[in-house]
Design an enzyme around this catalytic site. Sequence first.
Site, PDB file in Angstrom:
ATOM      1  N   SER A 461       0.854  -1.189   0.000  1.00  0.00           N
ATOM      2  CA  SER A 461       0.000   0.000   0.000  1.00  0.00           C
ATOM      3  C   SER A 461       0.889   1.239   0.000  1.00  0.00           C
ATOM      4  O   SER A 461       1.831   1.334   0.795  1.00  0.00           O
ATOM      5  CB  SER A 461      -0.889   0.013   1.251  1.00  0.00           C
ATOM      6  OG  SER A 461      -1.779  -1.074   1.243  1.00  0.00           O
ATOM      7  N   CYS A 632      -7.818  -1.461   6.952  1.00  0.00           N
ATOM      8  CA  CYS A 632      -6.596  -1.928   6.287  1.00  0.00           C
ATOM      9  C   CYS A 632      -5.762  -2.729   7.280  1.00  0.00           C
ATOM     10  O   CYS A 632      -5.553  -2.302   8.419  1.00  0.00           O
ATOM     11  CB  CYS A 632      -5.788  -0.751   5.753  1.00  0.00           C
ATOM     12  SG  CYS A 632      -4.332  -1.268   4.807  1.00  0.00           S
ATOM     13  N   ASP A 677      -8.745  -2.893   2.492  1.00  0.00           N
ATOM     14  CA  ASP A 677      -7.501  -3.256   1.809  1.00  0.00           C
ATOM     15  C   ASP A 677      -6.777  -4.172   2.788  1.00  0.00           C
ATOM     16  O   ASP A 677      -6.059  -3.715   3.668  1.00  0.00           O
ATOM     17  CB  ASP A 677      -6.690  -1.996   1.508  1.00  0.00           C
ATOM     18  CG  ASP A 677      -5.420  -2.303   0.716  1.00  0.00           C
ATOM     19  OD1 ASP A 677      -5.186  -3.480   0.402  1.00  0.00           O
ATOM     20  OD2 ASP A 677      -4.657  -1.362   0.423  1.00  0.00           O
ATOM     21  N   TRP A 679      -4.964  -8.201   3.870  1.00  0.00           N
ATOM     22  CA  TRP A 679      -4.131  -9.328   3.425  1.00  0.00           C
ATOM     23  C   TRP A 679      -4.073 -10.364   4.540  1.00  0.00           C
ATOM     24  O   TRP A 679      -4.361 -10.058   5.689  1.00  0.00           O
ATOM     25  CB  TRP A 679      -2.725  -8.850   3.069  1.00  0.00           C
ATOM     26  CG  TRP A 679      -2.038  -8.143   4.191  1.00  0.00           C
ATOM     27  CD1 TRP A 679      -1.302  -8.690   5.194  1.00  0.00           C
ATOM     28  CD2 TRP A 679      -2.038  -6.717   4.432  1.00  0.00           C
ATOM     29  NE1 TRP A 679      -0.843  -7.717   6.052  1.00  0.00           N
ATOM     30  CE2 TRP A 679      -1.275  -6.497   5.603  1.00  0.00           C
ATOM     31  CE3 TRP A 679      -2.596  -5.622   3.773  1.00  0.00           C
ATOM     32  CZ2 TRP A 679      -1.061  -5.220   6.115  1.00  0.00           C
ATOM     33  CZ3 TRP A 679      -2.381  -4.356   4.294  1.00  0.00           C
ATOM     34  CH2 TRP A 679      -1.627  -4.154   5.442  1.00  0.00           C
TER      35      TRP A 679
END
Length: 680
Positions: A461, A632, A677, A679
Amino acid sequence: MEVEADIGTEQMTAEVAESLFGPLDLILLAVIIVIATWYFTKEKKKQDPTSNGKTYSIQPTAMTIQSSSDNSFIKKLKTSGRSLVVFYGSQTGTGEEFAGRLAKEGMRYRLKGMVADPEECEMEELVNLKQIPNSLAVFCLATYGEGDPTDNAMEFYEWLQSGDADLTGLNYAVFGLGNKTYEHYNEVAIYADKRLEELGATRVYDLGLGDDDANIEDDFITWKDKFWPAVCEHFGIESTGEDVSVRQYRLQEFKEEIPERVYSGEMARLHSLINQRPPYDAKNPFLAKIIVNRELHKSGDRSCMHIEFDIEGSKMRYDSGDHLAVYPVNDTELVEKIGKFTGTNLDTVFTLINTDEESSKKHPFPCPCSYRTALTHYLDITMNPRTHVLKELSEYASDPAEKERLRLMSSTSPEGKSLYQQWIISDNRNIVQILEDLPSCKPALDHLCELLPRLQPRYYSISSSPKLYPNTVHITAVLVQYQTPTNRINKGVTTTWLATKQPSAGSELPTVPIFIRKSQFRLPTKPQTPIIMIGPGTGFAPFRGFIQDRNFAKEEGKGVGETILYFGCRKRSEDFIYEEELSEYDRKGVIRMHCAFSRDQQEKVYVTHLLQRNAEELWQVIGENNGHLYICGDARSMASDVRNILLNIIQTKGEMTEQQAQAYLKKMETQKRLSADVWS
């Protein structure tokens, strides 16, 4: 009369021409035509932006896009006597790898197969696949981002959504690649499977769903072991019973005469990292200079880097929330070990040539190159090898016990799956460590180069705003390093490499191949809209750019809505990244901060605790003021916990049922008022 008039006109024209033009006149006329042709051709070249006086020839690699005349996969199937085509939608290479394995195994069932990239094919031709007897289309489709198709499957996905083709007579099956920690688990495969049936196609076997958070390899082999019997039953065919172990590429080594064109790490065009020219993308990365690489942690045994890349002159543009892709290189020590274990001179130049002449993928990676280049730049040597790799490795083991261990782990038996899960996945062994622990296994290095997956770019990012930094792009990256159950230290490929890229005065600045990937993670178009940002640890990265954007708007005199940040780390004194910047923004009234330092008190406090505590504030922003909320960071626990807390707050503060709260949250996502966003 019309015929006579025509004949008379022709005779008159010939007579006039004969009287007006003598031999000398005709020669002069020819010269004028030649000069005029040369002049217009020259002008056209001037106007052609691709004409620069040089000619470039791109080697056909995995990334080469075929010309439109070659896009007929039906034609390729017919001319090569094939009936199986396996399409892949792949962002990291796993989908493509699975597609290749299915196409290869088709030979066992008298179905000669072909792997196809939907981006390179006229997918409308699916309506004609029924013309080929016993034809079958298989789709290995990954879900990426927030339930999106991969880049190479985007057009096919949109065609499925908007098209109304009659796919009656098309036999198909779908295997999806996803991750259960993400909300939109395998959404692309689920939709494609359903939509193909709606368009009249015949499902040969049930949809398969692979979970990359658990063991996607196990999911895949379990699915295909039932898939093939279903295919045999559907077409009335039988397995040949032969175990397929056919090399896809043939080796050519250059011991004496080295070719002029040898790749040294380029993604597609030879010398592209030396002779740089835009536009820059995945096939043509920009070689950016690192101008800042500083440590963000104040103390402790962990490391977090703030890295700034110079992109001036690249014509690359980015927005806050976009991703920076970095092409890494593998650790030299690991590369040398593979050379030692295989008994290979790593400086030998070689090429691998596809034995399938119909395939658009002539080489598995840019060739020719040296073995050292392939292992350093093109192959992933640190991931856990999949079962088909172990199966091929077993042929090179001279010790019976080691051979049996590799064969068992590559099998589909419960014992084999259990051993693979323990010895490869849980113990976290990569190819180097497997060769260390099974010393009798001495594979041919060219075969290993064929088997190992491609080394993929890593995405970060972006942690800066183009309004403040139009000529640089920043990332925030934690150095990855951990001990495995076998007492080895495994290191992150990219962060370990980036940690060595330290700029110093008087020395040439270190460089890294990069490109920008656009994202849907965006601030509201109106700065007056209030926002809540939830980003523990390096999940804060994109929010640094968001805050810089909001501060810029405020300094321009624009009205800016509430900007609320939830940040968490272990200890304020150790890993509170960008503390000085954030404190200054807080002092100026640009943001309001809620910080959770989990280990600064006896009982651990996380961001999720603060969210529950501030339920009134959250509902005021997202419920009463139509604000936006951003998440995020870690998808496995944090993101799902936050979502559950949001649902609870919407229910209680919004006085809704659980079903209504779910619908409210879904509407927020549709309106882009809720963005993630994350992961795993």
